[in-house]
Design a protein around this motif. Structure first.
Motif: not given
Length: 248
Positions: A131-145, A201-206, A235-240
């Motif tokens: 899935g994706s972090i954007f299945g857990l929460q939304g983001c702008d300009g990405n509706v279909a995904y 939160m790890l300040s990097r991509s994976g 990397g802690g993105f969905s932590a907040g």
């Protein structure tokens, strides 16, 4: 250590990105791996590669039957095939919406449908939906995904409920920003890439291998009592959110 010895693993989207990383990790752990993709596999692909468009139900059914005929079973299925699209509801064409849903969501349902017959018969298996972090929460300009990946979460939970009786575990992975061909458009914008990475939160991509490591756990007997879960590998993105600069 061969954590997947004598297991047969099928990976969609297996020619690149997270799918290819799973193929390589699983093969290194002793699995017989079948990679499925609409594209071509790299020369060093460590297993059997077959061309598949996950939108084509007849082709999906035939390929899964071919795998079962050749190896006798399917123990692990990773649904990593996926595409991205950008735009809000008013900016998204119906054709683009349908393409994203067909590949990301319906494709995962179809491959699961025809792998499950083997798993039910043998009373065991592990399905891992990417899935994706954007299945857990939304983001702008990405509706279909966003919607397609939100659907992956419910597909995962529903299958875990429906097939748990047969000792089939179904789990999902929700990656954050991972350095794959799909995210090349993010890397092409240096400022946005740096900002997006900083929100982890790890300040990097994976890296794809970091997702594959978690997929390996879910595929292995070490996760024998884990089912119906969506696991963020982000990397802690969905932590907040953080509002102060990260500590140095």
């Amino acid at each position: 250590m061969a954590r997947l010895q004598n297991k047969v693993a099928v990976v969609t989207g297996g020619a690149s990105g997270i799918g290819l990383a799973c193929v390589r990790r699983f093969a290194a752990e002793g699995a017989q791996v079948v990679g499925l993709d609409i594209g071509s596999a790299p020369a060093d692909f460590p297993g059997l590669f077959m061309t598949l468009d996950v939108r084509d139900e007849a082709q999906v059914q035939q390929v899964m039957q071919d795998v079962i005929s050749r190896f006798g079973r399917i123990d692990i299925l990773v649904n990593a095939a996926g595409v991205a699209d950008q735009g809000s509801v008013t900016q998204t064409t119906t054709a683009n919406w349908q393409r994203v849903m067909d590949i990301n969501l319906t494709g995962s349902m179809l491959t699961s449908k025809y792998a499950l017959a083997s798993m039910v018969e043998q009373r065991g298996g592990s399905i891992i939906n990417v899935g994706s972090i954007f299945g857990l929460q939304g983001c702008d300009g990405n509706v279909a995904y966003n919607v397609s990946k939100g659907g992956i979460n419910q597909l995962t939970r529903s299958m875990a409920i429906d097939y748990g009786y047969a000792n089939i575990r179904v789990n999902g992975l929700c990656p954050g920003l991972i350095e794959t061909p799909m995210t090349s458009m993010v890397r092409d914008n240096d400022a946005f890439h740096a900002f997006f990475a900083s929100q982890h939160m790890l300040s990097r991509s994976g890296q794809p291998e970091e997702v594959a490591n978690v997929a390996l756990f879910l595929a292995s007997d070490e996760a024998s009592f884990v089912s119906g879960q969506m696991i963020a590998v982000d990397g802690g993105f969905s932590a907040g959110r953080r509002f102060a600069p990260p500590a140095q």
